[in-house]
Design an enzyme around this catalytic site. Structure first.
Site, short mmCIF file in Angstrom:
data_model
loop_
_atom_site.label_atom_id
_atom_site.label_comp_id
_atom_site.label_asym_id
_atom_site.label_seq_id
_atom_site.Cartn_x
_atom_site.Cartn_y
_atom_site.Cartn_z
CG MET A 256 -4.72 -0.26 -2.57
SD MET A 256 -3.10 -1.39 -1.64
CE MET A 256 -4.25 -2.80 -1.00
CD1 TRP B 217 7.00 5.11 -3.66
CD2 TRP B 217 8.92 5.04 -4.88
NE1 TRP B 217 7.80 4.17 -3.40
CE2 TRP B 217 8.92 4.11 -3.97
CE3 TRP B 217 10.03 5.30 -5.53
CZ2 TRP B 217 10.07 3.14 -3.88
CZ3 TRP B 217 11.28 4.32 -5.51
CH2 TRP B 217 11.07 3.24 -4.87
NE ARG C 155 -12.16 -3.35 -1.53
CZ ARG C 155 -11.41 -4.37 -1.52
NH1 ARG C 155 -11.66 -5.00 -2.70
NH2 ARG C 155 -10.74 -4.85 -0.52
CG ASN D 85 -11.47 2.55 3.49
OD1 ASN D 85 -11.22 2.56 2.34
ND2 ASN D 85 -11.77 1.20 4.03
CE1 TYR E 51 -3.35 7.74 -3.23
CE2 TYR E 51 -2.36 6.13 -1.54
CZ TYR E 51 -3.47 7.11 -2.07
OH TYR E 51 -4.51 6.97 -1.39
N GLY E 52 -0.91 4.35 -5.46
CA GLY E 52 -1.08 2.82 -5.18
C GLY E 52 -1.87 2.14 -6.10
CE1 TYR F 128 6.36 -0.04 -2.71
CE2 TYR F 128 8.33 0.09 -2.00
CZ TYR F 128 7.07 0.55 -2.26
OH TYR F 128 6.88 1.97 -1.86
N1 LIG Z 1 3.53 6.20 -3.45
C1 LIG Z 1 3.73 6.15 -2.13
O1 LIG Z 1 4.63 7.10 -1.73
C2 LIG Z 1 2.90 5.59 -1.02
C3 LIG Z 1 2.93 5.83 0.28
C4 LIG Z 1 2.12 5.39 1.20
C5 LIG Z 1 1.18 4.11 0.52
N2 LIG Z 1 1.13 4.09 -0.59
C6 LIG Z 1 0.05 3.08 -1.25
O2 LIG Z 1 -1.17 3.60 -0.93
C7 LIG Z 1 -1.92 2.28 -0.83
C8 LIG Z 1 -2.59 2.50 0.68
O3 LIG Z 1 -1.49 2.41 1.50
P1 LIG Z 1 -2.48 2.27 3.15
O4 LIG Z 1 -1.04 2.05 4.22
O5 LIG Z 1 -2.90 3.60 3.13
O6 LIG Z 1 -3.31 1.15 3.12
P2 LIG Z 1 -4.31 0.59 4.12
O7 LIG Z 1 -4.51 1.41 5.34
O8 LIG Z 1 -3.73 -0.83 4.58
O9 LIG Z 1 -5.80 0.39 3.31
C9 LIG Z 1 -5.60 -0.44 2.15
C10 LIG Z 1 -6.85 0.44 1.33
O10 LIG Z 1 -6.84 -0.25 0.15
C11 LIG Z 1 -7.98 -0.75 -0.30
N3 LIG Z 1 -8.22 -1.97 -0.86
C12 LIG Z 1 -7.55 -3.07 -0.76
N4 LIG Z 1 -7.70 -4.05 -1.57
C13 LIG Z 1 -8.52 -3.43 -2.93
C14 LIG Z 1 -8.97 -3.64 -4.01
N5 LIG Z 1 -8.81 -4.90 -4.50
N6 LIG Z 1 -9.87 -2.87 -4.59
C15 LIG Z 1 -10.01 -1.49 -4.25
N7 LIG Z 1 -9.59 -1.19 -2.93
C16 LIG Z 1 -8.73 -2.02 -2.24
C17 LIG Z 1 -8.84 -1.10 1.16
O11 LIG Z 1 -10.21 -0.91 0.98
P3 LIG Z 1 -11.24 -1.74 1.93
O12 LIG Z 1 -11.06 -0.95 3.10
O13 LIG Z 1 -12.33 -1.86 1.16
O14 LIG Z 1 -10.48 -3.28 2.01
C18 LIG Z 1 -8.32 0.35 1.79
O15 LIG Z 1 -8.84 1.40 1.50
C19 LIG Z 1 -1.15 0.97 -1.04
O16 LIG Z 1 -1.21 0.72 -2.18
C20 LIG Z 1 0.24 1.68 -0.58
O17 LIG Z 1 1.34 0.82 -1.27
C21 LIG Z 1 1.89 4.54 -1.65
#
Ligand SMILES: NC(=O)c1ccc[n+]([C@@H]2O[C@H](COP(=O)([O-])OP(=O)(O)OC[C@H]3O[C@@H](n4cnc5c(N)ncnc54)[C@H](OP(=O)(O)O)[C@@H]3O)[C@@H](O)[C@H]2O)c1
Length: 386
Positions: free
Chosen positions: A295, A318, A220, A197, A292-293, A87
């Site tokens: 995952m 971002w 999922r 979610n 934005y992600g 990151y």
């Molecule tokens: N670009 C930006 O500025 C920004 C800002 C905030 C967050 N983000 C990104 O947004 C994403 C989510 O962040 P968060 O804090 O909201 O996450 P979070 O609440 O921890 O949730 C993670 C999510 O990712 C899913 N996931 C995990 N592994 C996966 C896989 N192999 N295939 C498909 N789905 C998967 C989970 O689904 P399950 O429940 O099925 O495990 C859950 O929906 C991350 O990648 C984070 O880095 C980016």
């Protein structure tokens, strides 16, 4: 001398290990409460490289600074990526027992516990966040310059709501900005999203619903799918599907019927990989896919035909870049706007490492949770370190 219960069986040399860094004092111990930080010395698998380490409490803050105690600090996917070294952010550095270490944590709810003699506008007991990223929020106490903290509006907030919603510099702001910066959406418009979610996805659902925007959400599959579907529906999701539904050809037909007056022009991508590619079939003309992600850890592949015949536009977002490009005033305005939405916090679990009897026990407990998170924990983990 006051003793915190968990210090009883901690070896003194570990509790009082010398720690030197900007913001952490190396001076005499003012009480016997073991302050803890989650640190790492080399990038790698978080469940192997992160450890919990006690350190001396900071000395009284300089005249222009405040001492804060972090009450709850989320473990976000990006924090994990920082530890993995994938990151583009530099974690906070400090010296611990003569060794250079990094302290994890980008965001967290903190409470002011001591105020420097020249600081104005902040008092003991105020709830604040760090205005600077990578503040090493996975720690008990820090000394921060007063200009580097943002005070939260006073009110009856729960700690969890403040840590995940009101004081979150990451997830709700990302959701709000993605819904506002790419497509001009009006009431009755539709948004498509995966990872629905996730904390970001749940904020997207709620903000969209409050604005009369409809959402088609993908998650999922899981054993307790009904529970999740109900939960997202209660937040305001219009439709929720698992990715398995993408292989059903009738889905596109249904979506067309629902959205015929207003074809989908915004898709938010948290996941990438083949399911995300399949979702793009549901988009209308002139749509934007905003990533934005990632995952799934898989690349995003998009059919060329969508660019040629449907004028698809693929972009990224971002939130860190948004902060770099906007003033502190704009940032505070965004926080106030988000507070008005009164978003519900994501499902969460508090990992209280302050109650562990030793750093070793705390490290083991942290690592066990990190392993579960890697497998798909389904809840936001919030750290409490003392
Ligand atoms: N670009 C930006 O500025 C920004 C800002 C905030 C967050 N983000 C990104 O947004 C994403 C989510 O962040 P968060 O804090 O909201 O996450 P979070 O609440 O921890 O949730 C993670 C999510 O990712 C899913 N996931 C995990 N592994 C996966 C896989 N192999 N295939 C498909 N789905 C998967 C989970 O689904 P399950 O429940 O099925 O495990 C859950 O929906 C991350 O990648 C984070 O880095 C980016």
């Amino acid at each position: 001398m006051l003793r915190h219960p968990f210090t009883r069986s901690v070896r003194p040399n570990r509790v009082y290990a010398k720690l030197k860094l900007a913001g952490f004092a190396t001076s005499a111990i003012r009480n016997a409460v073991a302050n803890r930080a989650v640190v790492f010395t080399a990038n790698g698998n978080p469940a192997e490289v992160l450890r919990v380490q006690s350190y001396d409490p900071p000395s009284s803050p300089a005249p222009d600074s405040v001492q804060v105690r972090f009450r709850l600090s989320p473990i976000n996917p990006s924090d994990i990526n920082v530890v993995q070294g994938v990151y583009p952010a530099t974690p906070m550095k400090m010296q611990l027992g003569g060794e250079d270490v990094h302290v994890g944590g980008n965001e967290g709810l903190a409470e002011v516990v001591e105020v420097g003699s020249e600081v104005q506008g902040l008092k003991k007991g105020d709830w604040v966040i760090s205005a600077k990223p990578q503040a090493g929020t996975w720690s008990s106490f820090r000394t921060l310059r007063a200009e580097d903290v943002i005070k939260l509006p006073e009110g009856r907030l729960s700690e969890v709501n403040a840590a995940t919603i009101t004081a979150s510099t990451v997830n709700p702001p990302t959701a709000y900005n993605m819904l506002h910066e790419f497509v001009h959406l009006k009431e009755g418009d539709w948004v498509l999203q995966n990872g629905a979610n996730s904390a970001v996805g749940q904020a997207v659902i709620q903000i969209a619903a409050r604005k009369g925007i409809k959402t088609i959400n993908f998650v999922r599959n899981r054993p307790d799918l009904d529970h999740l579907m109900n939960q997202l529906a209660q937040l305001g999701a219009t439709h929720v599907f698992t990715y398995d539904a993408l292989s059903d050809k009738s889905l596109a037909k249904h979506v067309k019927q629902w959205t015929s007056e207003s074809p989908i022009r915004l898709m938010l991508n948290c996941v990438s990989g083949p399911d995300t590619t399949a979702m793009t079939r549901l988009l209308g003309d002139n749509a934007h896919i905003v990533s934005y992600g990632a995952m799934s850890k898989k690349p995003l592949s998009l059919p060329t035909s969508l660019f040629i015949f449907k004028n698809l536009c693929a972009q990224g977002f971002w939130q860190s870049r948004w902060y770099q490009q906007h003033s502190r005033q704009e940032r505070e305005n965004l926080m106030k706007t988000l507070a008005d939405f009164k978003l519900k916090e994501p499902e969460h679990e508090i990992l209280d490492l302050s109650t562990e009897s030793s750093d070793e026990a705390a490290t083991q407990r942290l690592r066990d949770v990190l392993v579960k998170m890697e497998e798909g924990f389904g809840k936001k983990v919030l750290l409490r370190l003392g």
